[in-house]
Scaffold this active site. Structure first.
Site, PDB file in Angstrom:
ATOM      1  N   SER A  97       0.883  -1.152  -0.051  1.00 24.74           N
ATOM      2  CA  SER A  97       0.109   0.089  -0.014  1.00 24.74           C
ATOM      3  C   SER A  97       0.846   1.275   0.042  1.00 24.74           C
ATOM      4  O   SER A  97       0.322   2.015  -0.142  1.00 24.74           O
ATOM      5  CB  SER A  97      -0.858   0.113   1.267  1.00 24.74           C
ATOM      6  OG  SER A  97      -0.437  -0.724   2.225  1.00 24.74           O
ATOM      7  N   HIS A 140      -1.709  -2.937  -6.645  1.00 26.13           N
ATOM      8  CA  HIS A 140      -2.217  -2.607  -5.367  1.00 26.13           C
ATOM      9  C   HIS A 140      -3.923  -2.666  -5.452  1.00 26.13           C
ATOM     10  O   HIS A 140      -4.756  -1.956  -5.759  1.00 26.13           O
ATOM     11  CB  HIS A 140      -2.150  -1.283  -4.752  1.00 26.13           C
ATOM     12  CG  HIS A 140      -2.556  -0.672  -3.380  1.00 26.13           C
ATOM     13  ND1 HIS A 140      -2.614   0.568  -3.054  1.00 26.13           N
ATOM     14  CD2 HIS A 140      -2.606  -1.568  -2.422  1.00 26.13           C
ATOM     15  CE1 HIS A 140      -3.161   0.602  -1.935  1.00 26.13           C
ATOM     16  NE2 HIS A 140      -3.218  -0.807  -1.396  1.00 26.13           N
ATOM     17  N   GLU A 154      -4.794  -0.359  -8.320  1.00 25.31           N
ATOM     18  CA  GLU A 154      -3.823   0.729  -8.566  1.00 25.31           C
ATOM     19  C   GLU A 154      -2.509   0.098  -9.055  1.00 25.31           C
ATOM     20  O   GLU A 154      -1.899  -0.551  -8.192  1.00 25.31           O
ATOM     21  CB  GLU A 154      -3.581   1.420  -7.128  1.00 25.31           C
ATOM     22  CG  GLU A 154      -2.832   2.794  -7.276  1.00 25.31           C
ATOM     23  CD  GLU A 154      -2.518   3.489  -5.818  1.00 25.31           C
ATOM     24  OE1 GLU A 154      -2.479   2.817  -4.815  1.00 25.31           O
ATOM     25  OE2 GLU A 154      -2.669   4.810  -5.866  1.00 25.31           O
ATOM     26  N   ASN A 200      -3.014   6.001  -0.984  1.00 26.24           N
ATOM     27  CA  ASN A 200      -2.751   6.320   0.626  1.00 26.24           C
ATOM     28  C   ASN A 200      -2.302   7.841   0.945  1.00 26.24           C
ATOM     29  O   ASN A 200      -2.289   8.468   1.803  1.00 26.24           O
ATOM     30  CB  ASN A 200      -1.987   5.187   1.003  1.00 26.24           C
ATOM     31  CG  ASN A 200      -2.843   3.936   1.482  1.00 26.24           C
ATOM     32  OD1 ASN A 200      -3.914   4.243   2.153  1.00 26.24           O
ATOM     33  ND2 ASN A 200      -2.456   2.827   0.932  1.00 26.24           N
TER      34      ASN A 200
HETATM   35  N1  CAA Z   1     -16.740 -10.765  -0.177  1.00 26.95           N
HETATM   36  C1  CAA Z   1     -17.701 -10.745  -1.154  1.00 26.95           C
HETATM   37  N2  CAA Z   1     -18.649  -9.808  -1.235  1.00 26.95           N
HETATM   38  C2  CAA Z   1     -18.728  -8.898  -0.316  1.00 26.95           C
HETATM   39  C3  CAA Z   1     -17.597  -8.827   0.950  1.00 26.95           C
HETATM   40  C4  CAA Z   1     -16.608  -9.626   0.807  1.00 26.95           C
HETATM   41  N3  CAA Z   1     -15.643  -9.975   1.732  1.00 26.95           N
HETATM   42  N4  CAA Z   1     -17.828  -7.863   1.726  1.00 26.95           N
HETATM   43  C5  CAA Z   1     -19.026  -7.319   1.119  1.00 26.95           C
HETATM   44  N5  CAA Z   1     -19.350  -7.958   0.280  1.00 26.95           N
HETATM   45  C6  CAA Z   1     -20.614  -7.444  -0.632  1.00 26.95           C
HETATM   46  C7  CAA Z   1     -22.039  -8.029  -0.040  1.00 26.95           C
HETATM   47  O1  CAA Z   1     -22.209  -9.249  -0.344  1.00 26.95           O
HETATM   48  C8  CAA Z   1     -22.807  -6.913  -0.660  1.00 26.95           C
HETATM   49  O2  CAA Z   1     -23.066  -7.357  -2.277  1.00 26.95           O
HETATM   50  P1  CAA Z   1     -24.414  -6.582  -2.670  1.00 26.95           P
HETATM   51  O3  CAA Z   1     -24.680  -5.373  -2.322  1.00 26.95           O
HETATM   52  O4  CAA Z   1     -24.470  -6.935  -4.132  1.00 26.95           O
HETATM   53  O5  CAA Z   1     -25.638  -7.461  -2.185  1.00 26.95           O
HETATM   54  C9  CAA Z   1     -21.943  -5.764  -1.015  1.00 26.95           C
HETATM   55  O6  CAA Z   1     -20.571  -6.161  -0.693  1.00 26.95           O
HETATM   56  C10 CAA Z   1     -22.252  -4.590   0.245  1.00 26.95           C
HETATM   57  O7  CAA Z   1     -22.052  -5.354   1.563  1.00 26.95           O
HETATM   58  P2  CAA Z   1     -22.935  -5.194   2.818  1.00 26.95           P
HETATM   59  O8  CAA Z   1     -24.289  -4.858   2.473  1.00 26.95           O
HETATM   60  O9  CAA Z   1     -22.355  -6.336   3.687  1.00 26.95           O
HETATM   61  O10 CAA Z   1     -22.116  -3.944   3.563  1.00 26.95           O
HETATM   62  P3  CAA Z   1     -22.068  -2.500   3.231  1.00 26.95           P
HETATM   63  O11 CAA Z   1     -22.964  -1.873   2.036  1.00 26.95           O
HETATM   64  O12 CAA Z   1     -21.663  -1.886   4.454  1.00 26.95           O
HETATM   65  O13 CAA Z   1     -20.538  -2.846   2.372  1.00 26.95           O
HETATM   66  C11 CAA Z   1     -18.192  -2.427   2.125  1.00 26.95           C
HETATM   67  C12 CAA Z   1     -19.496  -3.060   2.759  1.00 26.95           C
HETATM   68  C13 CAA Z   1     -18.296  -2.748   0.550  1.00 26.95           C
HETATM   69  C14 CAA Z   1     -16.971  -2.945   2.802  1.00 26.95           C
HETATM   70  C15 CAA Z   1     -18.457  -0.974   2.190  1.00 26.95           C
HETATM   71  O14 CAA Z   1     -18.579  -0.632   3.642  1.00 26.95           O
HETATM   72  C16 CAA Z   1     -17.230  -0.131   1.438  1.00 26.95           C
HETATM   73  O15 CAA Z   1     -17.252  -0.077   0.489  1.00 26.95           O
HETATM   74  N6  CAA Z   1     -16.397   0.209   2.686  1.00 26.95           N
HETATM   75  C17 CAA Z   1     -15.280   1.230   2.340  1.00 26.95           C
HETATM   76  C18 CAA Z   1     -14.075   0.163   1.856  1.00 26.95           C
HETATM   77  C19 CAA Z   1     -12.950   0.977   1.479  1.00 26.95           C
HETATM   78  O16 CAA Z   1     -12.790   2.169   1.397  1.00 26.95           O
HETATM   79  N7  CAA Z   1     -11.793   0.050   1.082  1.00 26.95           N
HETATM   80  C20 CAA Z   1     -10.643   0.493   0.685  1.00 26.95           C
HETATM   81  C21 CAA Z   1      -9.863   0.453   1.937  1.00 26.95           C
HETATM   82  S1  CAA Z   1      -8.168   1.216   1.499  1.00 26.95           S
HETATM   83  C22 CAA Z   1      -7.462  -0.400   1.065  1.00 26.95           C
HETATM   84  O17 CAA Z   1      -7.944  -1.387   1.054  1.00 26.95           O
HETATM   85  C23 CAA Z   1      -6.096  -0.260   0.727  1.00 26.95           C
HETATM   86  C24 CAA Z   1      -4.959   0.456   1.403  1.00 26.95           C
HETATM   87  O18 CAA Z   1      -3.974   0.362   1.192  1.00 26.95           O
HETATM   88  C25 CAA Z   1      -5.219   0.757   2.909  1.00 26.95           C
END
Ligand code: CAA
Length: 269
Positions: free
Chosen positions: A106, A127, A139, A177
């Site tokens: 990251s 990434h 990314e 990031n």
């Molecule tokens: N595997 C498969 N599907 C998943 C899943 C997983 N682990 N987690 C969630 N889902 C799916 C659900 O099944 C659902 O699908 P549908 O809408 O098609 O039915 C969808 O994702 C939404 O899930 P939920 O309804 O359970 O929950 P939510 O609406 O709160 O979404 C989330 C969960 C997708 C995590 C959302 O909260 C989100 O987008 N959060 C932000 C995530 C983010 O910013 N990620 C980047 C982090 S930074 C990084 O990763 C890199 C770094 O370098 C630090």
């Protein structure tokens, strides 16, 4: 994140070897894959047979040697340069000379990782974002020596995995990031200084900016140790005090409150 990457690759039809340091971690990874695919089976977006076929394309191994025939290796070990460098040096001797060595880092320098190998032209950043099966972005980070050929292959591969590849150059924190972590760090300062409660800070960003998670919830989701490691890379890399990590973040990491994975971070799980 490794299991998420293995899952999307197997779902796209590739034969995958998922390698970790212990059988226990591999079993945990396979369990996460099963759970994630089962969501789609339950929603009737994936058949049970198809799910079994995807799982069947993933072989597990604890020996690095199991990767010797891979055309690409995506490294997703802990966010620490020395550990990654050791893995890259080993991969460089084990894999085929034309294999691409990608890192899911990251924030760590792709240029520096490339320089630990005899093939810096084939070293690149790939990434993924968490949760990998859901998030659309890869990314793609080009180190100083990454060739156009490597870049084009990784871009095409990302698209085969159903992702959108967006590229950037190799500077600390890349783009994702560089922008995300100062926001998270600032939210932690707001909590530290009593500007708002955890709920109000997260609620303001969720309802006011349409973010799917508030910054403190997101920090817990990413892992507070990972957040601190990335902020330190920005701080060291730019030498600019605007990236100094909030003392509250350091305190939580010192206490072992690492977010969701440890059961406690800014929230309790
Ligand atoms: N595997 C498969 N599907 C998943 C899943 C997983 N682990 N987690 C969630 N889902 C799916 C659900 O099944 C659902 O699908 P549908 O809408 O098609 O039915 C969808 O994702 C939404 O899930 P939920 O309804 O359970 O929950 P939510 O609406 O709160 O979404 C989330 C969960 C997708 C995590 C959302 O909260 C989100 O987008 N959060 C932000 C995530 C983010 O910013 N990620 C980047 C982090 S930074 C990084 O990763 C890199 C770094 O370098 C630090």
């Amino acid at each position: 994140m490794g299991n998420g990457i293995a899952q999307v690759a197997a779902r796209a039809g590739f034969e995958v070897v998922m390698r970790d340091i212990s059988d226990e971690f591999l079993a945990r990874g396979m369990k996460a894959i099963d759970k994630s695919l089962q969501r789609d089976v339950d929603k009737e977006r994936l058949g049970s047979e198809e799910k079994n076929a995807i799982v069947g394309r993933i072989k597990t191994a604890t020996e690095l040697d199991a990767l010797k025939d891979a055309f690409i290796v995506v490294e997703a070990v802990t966010e620490n340069f020395d550990v990654k460098a050791e893995v890259f040096r080993a991969l460089d001797t084990i894999t085929m000379p034309d294999a691409i060595l990608a890192s899911n880092t990251s924030s760590i320098s792709i240029t520096k990782l490339g320089a630990t190998t005899q093939r810096p032209d084939k070293v690149i950043g790939m990434h993924f974002m968490n949760p990998v099966p859901v998030m659309k972005l890869v990314e793609v980070i080009r180190g100083a020596a990454t060739s156009d050929e490597t870049y084009e292959k990784v871009r095409a591969l990302s698209e085969k995995l159903g992702k959108t590849a967006l590229d950037c150059n190799d500077y600390p924190g890349f783009v994702s990031n560089r922008v995300l972590m100062p926001m998270i760090n600032e939210a932690i300062f707001a909590l530290y200084e009593g500007v708002g409660t955890r709920e109000s800070i997260d609620g303001i960003m969720k309802l006011g900016m349409n973010h799917p998670m508030g910054p403190l919830t997101l920090a817990d989701f990413i892992g507070l140790d990972v957040c601190l490691a990335i902020i330190n890379v920005l701080h060291d890399g730019f030498g600019d005090s605007k990236y100094r990590p909030c003392p509250l973040l350091k305190r939580y990491v010192d206490a072992g409150w690492l977010g969701r994975k440890s059961g406690r971070g800014f929230y309790e799980y």
